[in-house]
Design an enzyme around this catalytic site. Sequence first.
Site, PDB file in Angstrom:
ATOM      1  N   GLU A  14      -1.369   0.352  -0.068  1.00 16.86           N
ATOM      2  CA  GLU A  14      -0.910   0.525   1.324  1.00 16.86           C
ATOM      3  C   GLU A  14       0.585   0.828   1.399  1.00 16.86           C
ATOM      4  O   GLU A  14       1.160   0.817   2.486  1.00 16.86           O
ATOM      5  CB  GLU A  14      -1.171  -0.750   2.142  1.00 16.86           C
ATOM      6  CG  GLU A  14      -2.609  -1.191   2.245  1.00 16.86           C
ATOM      7  CD  GLU A  14      -2.982  -2.196   1.161  1.00 16.86           C
ATOM      8  OE1 GLU A  14      -2.178  -2.377   0.225  1.00 16.86           O
ATOM      9  OE2 GLU A  14      -4.063  -2.779   1.243  1.00 16.86           O
ATOM     10  N   GLY A  17       4.871  -1.569  -2.048  1.00 20.70           N
ATOM     11  CA  GLY A  17       6.120  -1.462  -2.809  1.00 20.70           C
ATOM     12  C   GLY A  17       7.249  -1.001  -1.910  1.00 20.70           C
ATOM     13  O   GLY A  17       8.356  -1.548  -1.929  1.00 20.70           O
ATOM     14  N   LYS A  18       6.938  -0.023  -1.083  1.00 19.05           N
ATOM     15  CA  LYS A  18       7.949   0.542  -0.185  1.00 19.05           C
ATOM     16  C   LYS A  18       8.419  -0.493   0.845  1.00 19.05           C
ATOM     17  O   LYS A  18       9.616  -0.640   1.089  1.00 19.05           O
ATOM     18  CB  LYS A  18       7.298   1.738   0.518  1.00 19.05           C
ATOM     19  CG  LYS A  18       8.152   2.478   1.466  1.00 19.05           C
ATOM     20  CD  LYS A  18       7.291   3.573   2.078  1.00 19.05           C
ATOM     21  CE  LYS A  18       7.886   3.996   3.391  1.00 19.05           C
ATOM     22  NZ  LYS A  18       9.194   4.605   3.222  1.00 19.05           N
ATOM     23  N   ASN A  38      -2.409  -3.652 -13.506  1.00 21.34           N
ATOM     24  CA  ASN A  38      -3.367  -2.930 -12.656  1.00 21.34           C
ATOM     25  C   ASN A  38      -2.664  -2.419 -11.393  1.00 21.34           C
ATOM     26  O   ASN A  38      -3.139  -1.517 -10.719  1.00 21.34           O
ATOM     27  CB  ASN A  38      -4.572  -3.811 -12.266  1.00 21.34           C
ATOM     28  CG  ASN A  38      -4.189  -5.163 -11.688  1.00 21.34           C
ATOM     29  OD1 ASN A  38      -3.045  -5.583 -11.780  1.00 21.34           O
ATOM     30  ND2 ASN A  38      -5.150  -5.848 -11.092  1.00 21.34           N
ATOM     31  N   HIS A  41       3.408  -0.160  -7.903  1.00 20.38           N
ATOM     32  CA  HIS A  41       4.181  -0.146  -6.660  1.00 20.38           C
ATOM     33  C   HIS A  41       5.197   0.991  -6.726  1.00 20.38           C
ATOM     34  O   HIS A  41       6.137   0.942  -7.508  1.00 20.38           O
ATOM     35  CB  HIS A  41       4.862  -1.506  -6.444  1.00 20.38           C
ATOM     36  CG  HIS A  41       3.871  -2.602  -6.146  1.00 20.38           C
ATOM     37  ND1 HIS A  41       4.220  -3.901  -5.913  1.00 20.38           N
ATOM     38  CD2 HIS A  41       2.523  -2.558  -6.015  1.00 20.38           C
ATOM     39  CE1 HIS A  41       3.132  -4.613  -5.663  1.00 20.38           C
ATOM     40  NE2 HIS A  41       2.102  -3.819  -5.728  1.00 20.38           N
ATOM     41  N   GLN A 221      -2.257  -5.787  -5.347  1.00 21.30           N
ATOM     42  CA  GLN A 221      -3.623  -5.546  -4.839  1.00 21.30           C
ATOM     43  C   GLN A 221      -3.658  -5.935  -3.353  1.00 21.30           C
ATOM     44  O   GLN A 221      -2.639  -5.872  -2.710  1.00 21.30           O
ATOM     45  CB  GLN A 221      -4.681  -6.324  -5.650  1.00 21.30           C
ATOM     46  CG  GLN A 221      -4.878  -5.791  -7.055  1.00 21.30           C
ATOM     47  CD  GLN A 221      -3.777  -6.203  -7.997  1.00 21.30           C
ATOM     48  OE1 GLN A 221      -3.424  -7.354  -8.094  1.00 21.30           O
ATOM     49  NE2 GLN A 221      -3.211  -5.260  -8.707  1.00 21.30           N
ATOM     50  N   THR A 297      -1.557   3.968 -10.938  1.00 21.57           N
ATOM     51  CA  THR A 297      -1.752   3.351 -12.252  1.00 21.57           C
ATOM     52  C   THR A 297      -2.705   4.170 -13.115  1.00 21.57           C
ATOM     53  O   THR A 297      -2.427   4.453 -14.267  1.00 21.57           O
ATOM     54  CB  THR A 297      -2.305   1.916 -12.079  1.00 21.57           C
ATOM     55  OG1 THR A 297      -1.313   1.159 -11.393  1.00 21.57           O
ATOM     56  CG2 THR A 297      -2.599   1.257 -13.414  1.00 21.57           C
ATOM     57  N   THR A 298      -3.830   4.566 -12.533  1.00 14.72           N
ATOM     58  CA  THR A 298      -4.860   5.218 -13.360  1.00 14.72           C
ATOM     59  C   THR A 298      -4.971   6.719 -13.087  1.00 14.72           C
ATOM     60  O   THR A 298      -5.680   7.416 -13.805  1.00 14.72           O
ATOM     61  CB  THR A 298      -6.244   4.590 -13.075  1.00 14.72           C
ATOM     62  OG1 THR A 298      -6.509   4.737 -11.677  1.00 14.72           O
ATOM     63  CG2 THR A 298      -6.281   3.125 -13.443  1.00 14.72           C
ATOM     64  N   GLY A 299      -4.308   7.212 -12.043  1.00 18.41           N
ATOM     65  CA  GLY A 299      -4.398   8.629 -11.712  1.00 18.41           C
ATOM     66  C   GLY A 299      -5.732   9.004 -11.072  1.00 18.41           C
ATOM     67  O   GLY A 299      -5.997  10.178 -10.819  1.00 18.41           O
ATOM     68  N   GLY A 420       7.283   8.090   5.857  1.00 17.86           N
ATOM     69  CA  GLY A 420       7.532   9.060   4.787  1.00 17.86           C
ATOM     70  C   GLY A 420       7.703   8.299   3.489  1.00 17.86           C
ATOM     71  O   GLY A 420       7.754   7.071   3.472  1.00 17.86           O
TER      72      GLY A 420
HETATM   73  P1  IMP Z   1      -9.061  -4.723 -11.856  1.00 21.41           P
HETATM   74  O1  IMP Z   1      -8.042  -5.387 -11.015  1.00 21.41           O
HETATM   75  O2  IMP Z   1      -8.482  -3.755 -12.853  1.00 21.41           O
HETATM   76  O3  IMP Z   1     -10.017  -5.684 -12.484  1.00 21.41           O
HETATM   77  O4  IMP Z   1      -9.987  -3.799 -10.902  1.00 21.41           O
HETATM   78  C1  IMP Z   1     -10.885  -4.351  -9.944  1.00 21.41           C
HETATM   79  C2  IMP Z   1     -10.922  -3.481  -8.693  1.00 21.41           C
HETATM   80  O5  IMP Z   1      -9.667  -3.591  -8.015  1.00 21.41           O
HETATM   81  C3  IMP Z   1     -11.112  -1.989  -8.970  1.00 21.41           C
HETATM   82  O6  IMP Z   1     -11.851  -1.422  -7.907  1.00 21.41           O
HETATM   83  C4  IMP Z   1      -9.706  -1.448  -8.959  1.00 21.41           C
HETATM   84  O7  IMP Z   1      -9.658  -0.075  -8.647  1.00 21.41           O
HETATM   85  C5  IMP Z   1      -9.086  -2.299  -7.858  1.00 21.41           C
HETATM   86  N1  IMP Z   1      -7.638  -2.451  -8.024  1.00 21.41           N
HETATM   87  C6  IMP Z   1      -6.974  -3.227  -8.907  1.00 21.41           C
HETATM   88  N2  IMP Z   1      -5.658  -3.137  -8.747  1.00 21.41           N
HETATM   89  C7  IMP Z   1      -5.458  -2.290  -7.732  1.00 21.41           C
HETATM   90  C8  IMP Z   1      -4.285  -1.812  -7.069  1.00 21.41           C
HETATM   91  O8  IMP Z   1      -3.142  -2.176  -7.393  1.00 21.41           O
HETATM   92  N3  IMP Z   1      -4.501  -0.940  -6.041  1.00 21.41           N
HETATM   93  C9  IMP Z   1      -5.746  -0.581  -5.647  1.00 21.41           C
HETATM   94  N4  IMP Z   1      -6.857  -1.013  -6.229  1.00 21.41           N
HETATM   95  C10 IMP Z   1      -6.718  -1.857  -7.266  1.00 21.41           C
END
Ligand code: IMP
Length: 446
Positions: A14, A17-18, A38, A41, A221, A297-299, A420
């Site tokens: 959302e 971080g900003k 995971n 930010h 998260q 994080t994962t692209g 922005g």
């Molecule tokens: P995990 O935290 O890597 O175990 O992932 C569990 C779920 O949370 C997955 O659907 C991830 O995509 C989601 N998730 C984990 N960290 C983030 C985040 O920082 N932003 C958005 N989704 C996240």
Amino acid sequence: MSVRIVVGAQFGDEAKGKITDFLAAAARFVVRTGGGPNAGHSIHLPEGAVVLHQLACGVLRRGVVGISGPGMVLQPTTFDEEMRDLERRGLLRGEVMISDRAHVLLPLHEIEDAWQDDLRARTNPSAGLGTTRRGIGPAYADRAGRWGIRMGDLARPALLRERLEMLYATKTHLANLPPIEEVAGRLTEVGARLAPLIRPTEPVLWEAIARGEHLLLEGAQSALLDVDFGTYPYVTSSHPTSAGALVGSGIPPTEVDEVIGVAKAYTTRVGSGPFPTEDTGEMGEYLRRTGGERGATTGRQRRCGWLDLVLLRYAARLNGFTSLAITKVDVLGGLDEIPVCVQYVAPDGSTVRDVLPSQADDLAKAQPVYERLAGWPEIHERAKERIRREGGRALPPSLRRYLARIAEETGVPVEYVGFGAAREDTVRVPPVGMGSSPASLSAWNG
Ligand code: IMP
């Protein structure tokens, strides 16, 4: 004295971080209270974009201490790299501290995360969680199972070795684990580099509170990914709620003054799980393209959809939001009408307004009921400059009505608006609260 908590109100991403970076300007300590690599930010500084995975946003500001707190699970090698990279770029301006109670993410946790998600998907192709595969779930499971290794253990080679051997003994189901010897060696080496930063952080925070300093607790998260209150099992393995921020920092609830919920003006989700307002058509694609909705994080591409006030009301009740920050309003600029979900109709015909069914399947079957709100013009650079100069009163009137509607429907005043990506593209507006009418918006004109 003030302790503020910033938490995500939707499914993550959302622009917490900003908002944290904006609020960090007034803080002395910023504490990341949960999660680990995971998270991503993103902060757009004049010098370039920064994505913080394990460091607290406070480290980007002079005079601020950024603490990676006790509720986190940390990967020491990538933590060190993240810090060195900031240092090389001249952006490490604050101080870094690491809680000795934070848990260590090991290579075996990443291997186990992938193993578990593959196992789920093999057993039932629709049951894969789509985790970030950073080892988060297994690391938190080992924490709860009392098999875990903590950052404070890195300075004690004999203890570290003993605990690694015990942990390895629980992982006989995993193949190709790196040898204990090698892991212990690497952890001791990186532990020595990080040693000056690792310490008990809760007394530091208690003393800061006693001195009347400002603290910001930065959740990672988001509420709907909470392991208990989110869309279980499609959740992360920690508590990214205001309550979790307390457990993740060691600060008692009686010290908290504000809880700020961050929500996008629409909704996104990465990974699997129910998402009632998802738009899998052209408009979802439009939001993804315009909002740059790709995971930091994962692209991975994020799933996109409309603002869901049922989820937001639920998040508000769960976290006790005292205000809302609504971000990425510029992404919706130029649309004639914007659908906003005000309630669901459940399969039995009943309406749902502010509770989340405990079964993800039930949420997946809920039919969103939309209200269509008037859109606002595109927010071009000139308009942004005006907002930066003049504040909230320069926001387009229909956008102000959109925000007032959110406040009215959630019962939480909107106090911050992100318009922005740049650091200066956040504006604080006079809070518009419950029952606000277009007339009460005149407060914004002053
Ligand atoms: P995990 O935290 O890597 O175990 O992932 C569990 C779920 O949370 C997955 O659907 C991830 O995509 C989601 N998730 C984990 N960290 C983030 C985040 O920082 N932003 C958005 N989704 C996240």
